[in-house]
Motif scaffolding. Structure first.
Motif, mmCIF file in Angstrom:
data_model
loop_
_atom_site.group_PDB
_atom_site.id
_atom_site.type_symbol
_atom_site.label_atom_id
_atom_site.label_comp_id
_atom_site.label_asym_id
_atom_site.label_seq_id
_atom_site.Cartn_x
_atom_site.Cartn_y
_atom_site.Cartn_z
ATOM 1 N N ALA A 163 24.129 -1.811 9.029
ATOM 2 C CA ALA A 163 24.320 -1.786 10.507
ATOM 3 C C ALA A 163 24.523 -3.130 10.935
ATOM 4 N N LEU A 164 24.761 -4.087 10.344
ATOM 5 C CA LEU A 164 25.161 -5.284 10.681
ATOM 6 C C LEU A 164 26.432 -5.480 11.438
ATOM 7 N N ASP A 165 27.327 -4.782 10.982
ATOM 8 C CA ASP A 165 29.001 -5.136 11.216
ATOM 9 C C ASP A 165 29.489 -6.428 11.313
ATOM 10 N N LEU A 166 29.128 -6.834 9.902
ATOM 11 C CA LEU A 166 29.707 -8.355 9.739
ATOM 12 C C LEU A 166 31.022 -8.399 10.018
ATOM 13 N N PRO A 167 31.980 -7.730 9.629
ATOM 14 C CA PRO A 167 33.303 -8.049 10.368
ATOM 15 C C PRO A 167 33.401 -8.013 11.772
ATOM 16 N N GLY A 168 32.763 -7.503 12.382
ATOM 17 C CA GLY A 168 32.831 -7.490 14.059
ATOM 18 C C GLY A 168 32.122 -8.815 14.460
ATOM 19 N N MET A 169 30.984 -9.247 13.687
ATOM 20 C CA MET A 169 30.531 -10.549 14.064
ATOM 21 C C MET A 169 31.539 -11.691 13.621
ATOM 22 N N GLY A 170 32.322 -11.558 12.772
ATOM 23 C CA GLY A 170 32.980 -12.863 12.316
ATOM 24 C C GLY A 170 34.234 -12.843 13.010
ATOM 25 N N LEU A 171 34.885 -11.646 13.583
ATOM 26 C CA LEU A 171 35.886 -11.686 14.481
ATOM 27 C C LEU A 171 35.360 -12.153 15.878
ATOM 28 N N PHE A 172 34.285 -11.854 16.391
ATOM 29 C CA PHE A 172 33.860 -12.354 17.592
ATOM 30 C C PHE A 172 33.707 -13.878 17.457
ATOM 31 N N ALA A 173 33.082 -14.269 16.332
ATOM 32 C CA ALA A 173 32.953 -15.689 16.395
ATOM 33 C C ALA A 173 34.219 -16.387 16.267
ATOM 34 N N ALA A 174 35.330 -15.839 15.486
ATOM 35 C CA ALA A 174 36.724 -16.498 15.718
ATOM 36 C C ALA A 174 37.430 -16.596 16.702
ATOM 37 N N ALA A 175 37.168 -15.560 17.693
ATOM 38 C CA ALA A 175 37.850 -15.636 19.078
ATOM 39 C C ALA A 175 37.136 -16.579 19.936
ATOM 40 N N LEU A 176 35.925 -16.708 19.806
ATOM 41 C CA LEU A 176 35.091 -17.469 20.632
ATOM 42 C C LEU A 176 35.270 -19.099 20.238
ATOM 43 N N VAL A 177 35.428 -19.317 19.022
ATOM 44 C CA VAL A 177 35.544 -20.687 18.492
ATOM 45 C C VAL A 177 36.999 -21.233 18.946
ATOM 46 N N CYS A 178 37.952 -20.233 18.837
ATOM 47 C CA CYS A 178 38.979 -20.571 19.322
ATOM 48 C C CYS A 178 39.325 -21.116 20.637
ATOM 49 N N LEU A 179 38.521 -19.997 21.479
ATOM 50 C CA LEU A 179 38.733 -20.178 22.985
ATOM 51 C C LEU A 179 38.073 -21.502 23.484
ATOM 52 N N LEU A 180 36.777 -21.731 22.779
ATOM 53 C CA LEU A 180 36.056 -23.073 23.083
ATOM 54 C C LEU A 180 36.721 -24.265 22.840
ATOM 55 N N LEU A 181 37.413 -24.013 21.610
ATOM 56 C CA LEU A 181 38.111 -25.477 21.197
ATOM 57 C C LEU A 181 39.300 -25.912 22.282
ATOM 58 N N PHE A 182 39.935 -24.768 22.827
ATOM 59 C CA PHE A 182 40.969 -24.773 23.767
ATOM 60 C C PHE A 182 40.233 -25.254 25.190
ATOM 61 N N LEU A 183 39.224 -24.937 25.323
ATOM 62 C CA LEU A 183 38.615 -25.322 26.496
ATOM 63 C C LEU A 183 38.144 -26.756 26.783
ATOM 64 N N MET A 184 37.956 -27.254 25.446
ATOM 65 C CA MET A 184 37.454 -28.514 25.500
ATOM 66 C C MET A 184 38.336 -29.522 25.290
ATOM 67 N N GLU A 185 39.668 -29.192 25.024
ATOM 68 C CA GLU A 185 40.799 -30.087 24.665
ATOM 69 C C GLU A 185 42.102 -29.122 25.512
ATOM 70 N N PRO A 186 42.215 -28.683 26.660
ATOM 71 C CA PRO A 186 43.225 -27.948 26.966
ATOM 72 C C PRO A 186 44.473 -28.915 26.924
ATOM 73 N N GLY A 187 45.726 -28.123 26.588
ATOM 74 C CA GLY A 187 46.972 -28.851 26.733
ATOM 75 C C GLY A 187 48.235 -28.116 25.942
ATOM 76 N N ALA A 188 49.433 -28.556 26.027
ATOM 77 C CA ALA A 188 50.320 -27.783 25.311
ATOM 78 C C ALA A 188 50.377 -27.835 23.798
ATOM 79 N N ALA A 189 49.691 -29.129 23.475
ATOM 80 C CA ALA A 189 49.858 -29.387 21.882
ATOM 81 C C ALA A 189 48.830 -28.280 21.096
ATOM 82 N N GLN A 190 47.907 -27.585 21.994
ATOM 83 C CA GLN A 190 46.843 -26.854 21.577
ATOM 84 C C GLN A 190 47.360 -25.238 21.924
ATOM 85 N N TRP A 191 48.668 -25.148 22.016
ATOM 86 C CA TRP A 191 48.959 -23.914 22.580
ATOM 87 C C TRP A 191 48.708 -22.609 21.541
#
Length: 479
Positions: free
Chosen positions: A215-243
């Motif tokens: 019932a843990l839905d590990l794939p869902g947790m992994g995709l959630f984490a991947a989306a959040l990591v990418c978003l937050l990394l961009f928020l920390m250093e927004p710019g064209a180089a991080q498109w």
């Protein structure tokens, strides 16, 4: 009003809320806020020790919230499935380990890694507390234990606000490393209280063909984490180089949505969540409220030290009235059910505080510095209490842990946005010009918070309908 007065009048475990649970609940819930607020006055000393500008030390803030933003809903879901005790103990132990690593960190990179460990370690406290409040409400028949909810909010608010003063004291006694070492005794106390007082969790039911871990839905947790990591990394250093980071965020989010809509046991039930617009609006308000709150916590404190020239201890003392105001406001309004009224007054208080920030200069008198803090104490005491109570009423009771975790996730997203904004607007030094630019951003976010609150009709009477029988039961108990 004392903490005892905030809590249900019946002390017996069989009749009312089990007060033995309060100590581990409160301690677990404050581990993250104390580490957030103590750090606010140690950023400048840490930067000086490692030769790092604000843009680099901002990663100490974001590392904690990146880990916590991912971990809160994940751990909350695990608590929904397996109960709070084991996860509380594991998280508390990890908090102690992070304290040791941070205290001995030889460079900024290791210190950032310690903050990541700390983020994961402090994930379990708040979802566990909300899970226990909901389970006790079900056991006792009290649909809305307002006293306990208020006590939880007052405790976290108190610790979050006294954190800068505590951090200044710790730095004065043992340097910035003492702000990490404080996690060691807190973790030991949490392990003792959790082991002694939290109820043992019965084994999860197992069917003939399914293990409980399915019932843990590990794939869902992994995709959630991947989306959040990418978003937050961009928020920390927004710019064209991080498109590529926004692109990866969209791809991971789309895959996550597809997965959650098709699996019978989703990590986050998007069907239910999409149909619960009031809860989504609460999460949006949490994001906006915490952008303002954390921008003030980190931005204003750094400016007090670098722009106004105060020491870390003095900057912590200036923040102290925020504690008194928030505590008084939360205590006085805790039992009042007007969630919408709290949010409206909180929005007005944020706007007023941001406007005052625009009047500050390098030579501003101490009374004006304190006035800003007093004004912000009002929304500090109202908004988190109202948001927490909103989730309690709006969320699916069977997913209270994960719903409470998502509330914290949106709050930490706000913290990361605030940290990124502070790093970008201050640059190499937290001067008055950078503070004013940050204040304009805070003012715009506060106005949006007010607009979202005014437009949300679901807030009218929220909690009142489900709590109407409570006064009658109380009168019967008294007679």
């Amino acid at each position: 009003m004392t903490l005892r007065q905030l809590l249900p009048g019946r002390a017996k475990k069989d009749d009312g809320f089990d007060r033995r649970l309060l100590a581990p609940m409160m301690l677990g819930s404050v581990l993250n806020p104390v580490n957030s607020s103590v750090l606010s006055v140690s950023l400048v000393p840490i930067g000086a020790a490692f030769g790092a500008p604000p843009a680099q030390t901002a990663w100490l803030v974001s590392a904690l919230y990146l880990a916590t933003s991912i971990g809160q809903p994940v751990v909350g879901r695990l608590i929904d499935l397996f109960g709070p005790r084991r996860l509380f103990l594991v998280g508390t132990a990890l908090t102690g380990v992070a304290g040791v690593v941070g205290m001995l960190a030889p460079n900024l990179g290791v210190l950032i890694a310690a903050r990541v460990l700390l983020g994961f370690g402090t994930c379990s406290g708040y979802p566990a507390a909300m899970y226990l409040i909901r389970s006790e409400a079900r056991r006792t028949g009290e649909e809305s234990p307002t006293g306990v909810l208020t006590a939880l909010a007052v405790t976290t608010q108190t610790v979050a606000v006294i954190g800068p003063s505590l951090g200044g004291l710790l730095i004065g006694v043992g340097g910035w490393r003492a702000t990490l070492a404080v996690n060691i005794p807190l973790a030991l106390a949490g392990l003792y209280l959790g082991a002694r007082r939290l109820p043992a969790t019965p084994p999860a039911p197992r069917t003939e063909d399914r293990h409980p871990l399915a019932a843990l839905d590990l794939p869902g947790m992994g995709l959630f984490a991947a989306a959040l990591v990418c978003l937050l990394l961009f928020l920390m250093e927004p710019g064209a180089a991080q498109w590529y980071l926004p692109v990866l965020t969209v791809v991971a989010a789309a895959a996550f949505a597809r997965r959650e809509l098709r699996t019978p046991q989703p990590f986050i039930d998007l069907r239910v969540l999409s149909g619960n617009l009031p809860l989504l609006a609460t999460y949006a308000r949490a994001l906006l409220a915490y952008i303002v709150s954390y921008a003030f916590l980190y931005g204003y404190t750094q400016w007090l030290e670098e722009g106004r020239g105060l020491s870390a201890s003095q900057a912590g003392l200036v923040q102290l009235p925020l504690f008194a105001t928030a505590l008084v406001v939360s205590t006085l309004t805790g039992r009042r059910q007007a969630i919408r009224g709290k949010l409206l007054v909180g929005a007005a208080g944020q706007l007023a505080a941001c406007a005052l920030l625009l009047t500050l200069t390098d030579a501003s008198p101490v009374w004006l510095l304190l006035a800003v803090v007093f004004v912000l104490g009002v929304p500090q005491g109202l908004n988190s209490l109202a948001l927490q109570n909103s989730v309690f009423h709006q969320a699916d009771p069977e997913r209270m842990g994960s719903s409470a975790g998502l509330l914290r996730t949106f709050g930490y997203l706000g913290a990361i946005v605030a940290s990124a904004a502070s790093g970008a607007l201050f640059g190499q030094r937290a001067d008055t010009g950078g503070l004013h630019h940050l204040s304009w951003l805070m003012l715009a976010v506060s106005a949006l918070f007010l607009a979202v609150t005014v437009a949300d009709r679901s807030l009218r009477g929220l909690g009142a309908t489900r709590e109407e029988p409570a006064p009658e039961r109380t009168r019967e108990d008294q007679t």
